[in-house]
Design a protein around this motif. Structure first.
Motif, PDB file in Angstrom:
ATOM      1  N   PHE A 188      -3.082  -2.909 -13.633  1.00 11.52           N
ATOM      2  CA  PHE A 188      -2.160  -1.774 -13.766  1.00 11.52           C
ATOM      3  C   PHE A 188      -1.030  -2.128 -14.732  1.00 11.52           C
ATOM      4  O   PHE A 188      -0.648  -1.339 -15.576  1.00 11.52           O
ATOM      5  CB  PHE A 188      -1.541  -1.415 -12.404  1.00 11.52           C
TER       6      PHE A 188
ATOM      7  N   GLY B 106       0.418   8.463  -2.636  1.00 14.75           N
ATOM      8  CA  GLY B 106      -0.264   7.274  -2.141  1.00 14.75           C
ATOM      9  C   GLY B 106      -0.474   6.262  -3.255  1.00 14.75           C
ATOM     10  O   GLY B 106      -0.255   5.058  -3.076  1.00 14.75           O
ATOM     11  N   GLY B 107      -0.885   6.762  -4.417  1.00 12.68           N
ATOM     12  CA  GLY B 107      -1.080   5.873  -5.571  1.00 12.68           C
ATOM     13  C   GLY B 107       0.229   5.206  -5.961  1.00 12.68           C
ATOM     14  O   GLY B 107       0.274   4.006  -6.239  1.00 12.68           O
ATOM     15  N   PHE B 108       1.307   5.992  -5.953  1.00 10.74           N
ATOM     16  CA  PHE B 108       2.622   5.465  -6.314  1.00 10.74           C
ATOM     17  C   PHE B 108       3.007   4.300  -5.408  1.00 10.74           C
ATOM     18  O   PHE B 108       3.413   3.230  -5.873  1.00 10.74           O
ATOM     19  CB  PHE B 108       3.673   6.582  -6.222  1.00 10.74           C
ATOM     20  N   LEU B 109       2.861   4.505  -4.100  1.00 10.10           N
ATOM     21  CA  LEU B 109       3.231   3.457  -3.132  1.00 10.10           C
ATOM     22  C   LEU B 109       2.373   2.203  -3.333  1.00 10.10           C
ATOM     23  O   LEU B 109       2.879   1.080  -3.302  1.00 10.10           O
ATOM     24  CB  LEU B 109       3.065   3.978  -1.702  1.00 10.10           C
ATOM     25  N   VAL B 110       1.075   2.412  -3.563  1.00 11.16           N
ATOM     26  CA  VAL B 110       0.173   1.269  -3.773  1.00 11.16           C
ATOM     27  C   VAL B 110       0.560   0.506  -5.044  1.00 11.16           C
ATOM     28  O   VAL B 110       0.655  -0.723  -5.039  1.00 11.16           O
ATOM     29  CB  VAL B 110      -1.304   1.752  -3.836  1.00 11.16           C
ATOM     30  N   GLY B 111       0.814   1.248  -6.121  1.00 15.67           N
ATOM     31  CA  GLY B 111       1.171   0.598  -7.383  1.00 15.67           C
ATOM     32  C   GLY B 111       2.501  -0.128  -7.281  1.00 15.67           C
ATOM     33  O   GLY B 111       2.627  -1.299  -7.667  1.00 15.67           O
ATOM     34  N   PHE B 112       3.499   0.550  -6.725  1.00 11.71           N
ATOM     35  CA  PHE B 112       4.832  -0.040  -6.584  1.00 11.71           C
ATOM     36  C   PHE B 112       4.766  -1.284  -5.693  1.00 11.71           C
ATOM     37  O   PHE B 112       5.253  -2.357  -6.055  1.00 11.71           O
ATOM     38  CB  PHE B 112       5.796   0.990  -5.996  1.00 11.71           C
ATOM     39  N   GLY B 113       4.140  -1.132  -4.525  1.00 15.56           N
ATOM     40  CA  GLY B 113       4.067  -2.245  -3.573  1.00 15.56           C
ATOM     41  C   GLY B 113       3.294  -3.431  -4.132  1.00 15.56           C
ATOM     42  O   GLY B 113       3.670  -4.584  -3.925  1.00 15.56           O
TER      43      GLY B 113
ATOM     44  N   ARG C  71       2.961  -4.406  -7.228  1.00 13.74           N
ATOM     45  CA  ARG C  71       3.675  -5.180  -8.247  1.00 13.74           C
ATOM     46  C   ARG C  71       4.924  -5.831  -7.672  1.00 13.74           C
ATOM     47  O   ARG C  71       5.268  -6.948  -8.034  1.00 13.74           O
ATOM     48  CB  ARG C  71       4.003  -4.307  -9.465  1.00 13.74           C
ATOM     49  N   TYR C  72       5.628  -5.150  -6.762  1.00 15.14           N
ATOM     50  CA  TYR C  72       6.785  -5.760  -6.117  1.00 15.14           C
ATOM     51  C   TYR C  72       6.314  -6.997  -5.329  1.00 15.14           C
ATOM     52  O   TYR C  72       6.945  -8.058  -5.361  1.00 15.14           O
ATOM     53  CB  TYR C  72       7.458  -4.738  -5.205  1.00 15.14           C
TER      54      TYR C  72
ATOM     55  N   CYS D   5      -2.329  -7.463  -4.581  1.00 15.04           N
ATOM     56  CA  CYS D   5      -2.853  -6.472  -3.626  1.00 15.04           C
ATOM     57  C   CYS D   5      -3.839  -7.159  -2.685  1.00 15.04           C
ATOM     58  O   CYS D   5      -3.713  -8.336  -2.373  1.00 15.04           O
ATOM     59  CB  CYS D   5      -3.491  -5.302  -4.373  1.00 15.04           C
TER      60      CYS D   5
END
Lengths: 139, 206
Positions: free
Chosen positions: B48, B145-152, B154-155, B159
Motif C-alpha cells: 500500500f 473498513g479499508g481506511f481503518l485497515v490501511g491506517f492501522g 501502517r501505524y 498486518c
C-alpha cells in the motif's frame, strides 16, 4: 528477471492458498471472531508454529539466503505497548467489518469481487492519512 | 497416457476441494520459508505504501518520499496474488459454498442475511448483498473498513502476514501485542457493532 518471476510464482501460490483455505471469506472472519469454528485458528496456528520452526531451523543451521545473508529479524520494532495495541485495534476494527486483511483484498479481486477496489481505495486513503498525520500518535 | 490424465484429473479434483486448515497452514509456512530464503519478508501491507509513493504522494508528504528501488519485488508478489485468486476462482473452484457453522448462519439469518445467497456468486466469500456498487451503506462501510485497515497496518507497521505470521514466527513481542490489538478491534466490531449495523448495511436486495 528470474527473481521477479519467482516472486510472481510465490504470489500465485499465496493467492491460491488464501482462496482454497477459505481465509478470504468474510463469513469465515465473522465466524472466527464469534468463536464458532476452529478453522481460522487452525490455519493461523499451523502457519505460526510451522514458520517459527522453519525460521528457527534456518537460524540454527546458519542457512544463507539467496542474497548470501543470514536470517535475521526483519525490521525489528522498538517495544511500545500503547502503539502496538492501538494500531492493532484500529486495524482489527476494520478487518472485522470488511472481513479481509490486505492479502485477501488482492485475492478477492482476483476471484472477481470488483467491490474490493473500493476497499483498496479506502486502504490507500488510510495509509495516506497515516503518512500525513500519524506521527502525532504514540510511537 | 490415459492413466496419466486420470491422475492429473483426480489431482485437480483434490485441489478443488476446500483445503483442510492444516494443509492451508503448511502452505503458508512454505510461503514464509520461500520468501525468507529469497531474502525478503512476508508482508503484504507494505505494498500500500509503495503504491502511495508510486502515485506521487512523496511530493506532498515526506513519509512517502522514499526510494522504491528494491521494492519492485512487491509488485510481482501482488500481481501474483491477484493472479492466484483468478486461477483458484476459474480452475479450482470448490463444489459448494464455504462451510461455515450453523450458529454463524443463524446469526446472519436473524439480521436478514441468508447464507450463502447473500453472496450472489453463492461461494460464501463476500456478502455482495452489502458490498456492491449500488448500496450506499455498503460503499461507505467498504471505504471506512479499508481506511481503518490501511491506517492501522501502517501505524502498526504490519498486518496479518507481517505480524501475525512473520513477526510471531520470529518471536517478536511487538508483533504479539499488535495481534492482540487485531483481536481487540475485531471483537469490538463483531460483538458490539455488527449485531445492529448489519441490519442497516443489508440493502433491499438481500
Amino acid at each position: 528477471m528470474f527473481r521477479n518471476i519467482s516472486f510472481l510464482a510465490v504470489g500465485i501460490f499465496f493467492g491460491i492458498t488464501m482462496t482454497k483455505s477459505e481465509a478470504i471469506s468474510w463469513y469465515r472472519i465473522l465466524e472466527m471472531f464469534r468463536f464458532e469454528s476452529f478453522h481460522m485458528y487452525g490455519i493461523i496456528g499451523v502457519a505460526v508454529a510451522g514458520s517459527a520452526f522453519v525460521i528457527w531451523l534456518m537460524k540454527y543451521t546458519q542457512m544463507k539466503t539467496l542474497d548470501d545473508k543470514l536470517v535475521v529479524v526483519p525490521n525489528p520494532m522498538q517495544l511500545n505497548v500503547k502503539r502496538h495495541l492501538l494500531a492493532g485495534s484500529i486495524f482489527g476494527l476494520g478487518w472485522a467489518l470488511i472481513g479481509s486483511c490486505p492479502g485477501p483484498i488482492y485475492v478477492l479481486l482476483g476471484n472477481g469481487y470488483s467491490i474490493l477496489l473500493l476497499v483498496l481505495v479506502g486502504a490507500l486513503a488510510g495509509v495516506l492519512a497515516y503518512g500525513a498525520f500519524g506521527q502525532k500518535l504514540p510511537h | 497416457m490415459n492413466t496419466l490424465l486420470l491422475y492429473a484429473q483426480s489431482g485437480l479434483d483434490g485441489l478443488s476441494q476446500p483445503w483442510h486448515w492444516s494443509v492451508s497452514g503448511l502452505a503458508l509456512t512454505l510461503i514464509v520459508f520461500l520468501l525468507t530464503w529469497m531474502g525478503r519478508k512476508f508482508g503484504i501491507s507494505s505494498s500500500f505504501e509503495a503504491m502511495c509513493t508510486l502515485g506521487g504522494a512523496g511530493r506532498k508528504i515526506s513519509y512517502f518520499n522514499v526510494d522504491l528501488a528494491g521494492k519492485g519485488w512487491l509488485l510481482f508478489l501482488v500481481i501474483g496474488t491477484i493472479l492466484g485468486g483468478v486461477i483458484a476462482g476459474e480452475f479450482l473452484a470448490s463444489p459448494a459454498a464455504v462451510g461455515i457453522s450453523d450458529s454463524t448462519i443463524a446469526f446472519l439469518e436473524e439480521r436478514g442475511m441468508s447464507y450463502p445467497a447473500s453472496d450472489s456468486s453463492g461461494r460464501g466469500f463476500m456478502p455482495t448483498s452489502i458490498f456492491n456498487w449500488t448500496n450506499t451503506a455498503g460503499i461507505i462501510a467498504a471505504l471506512a473498513g479499508g481506511f481503518l485497515v490501511g491506517f492501522g497496518a501502517r501505524y502498526g507497521r504490519g498486518c496479518t502476514s507481517g505480524h501475525a505470521i512473520t513477526g510471531m514466527a520470529h518471536l517478536q513481542l511487538p508483533s504479539l501485542l499488535t495481534v492482540i490489538g487485531f483481536f481487540i478491534g475485531g471483537l469490538i466490531t463483531t460483538h458490539l457493532v455488527l449485531p445492529w449495523l448489519l441490519r442497516f448495511l443489508v440493502g433491499d436486495v438481500a
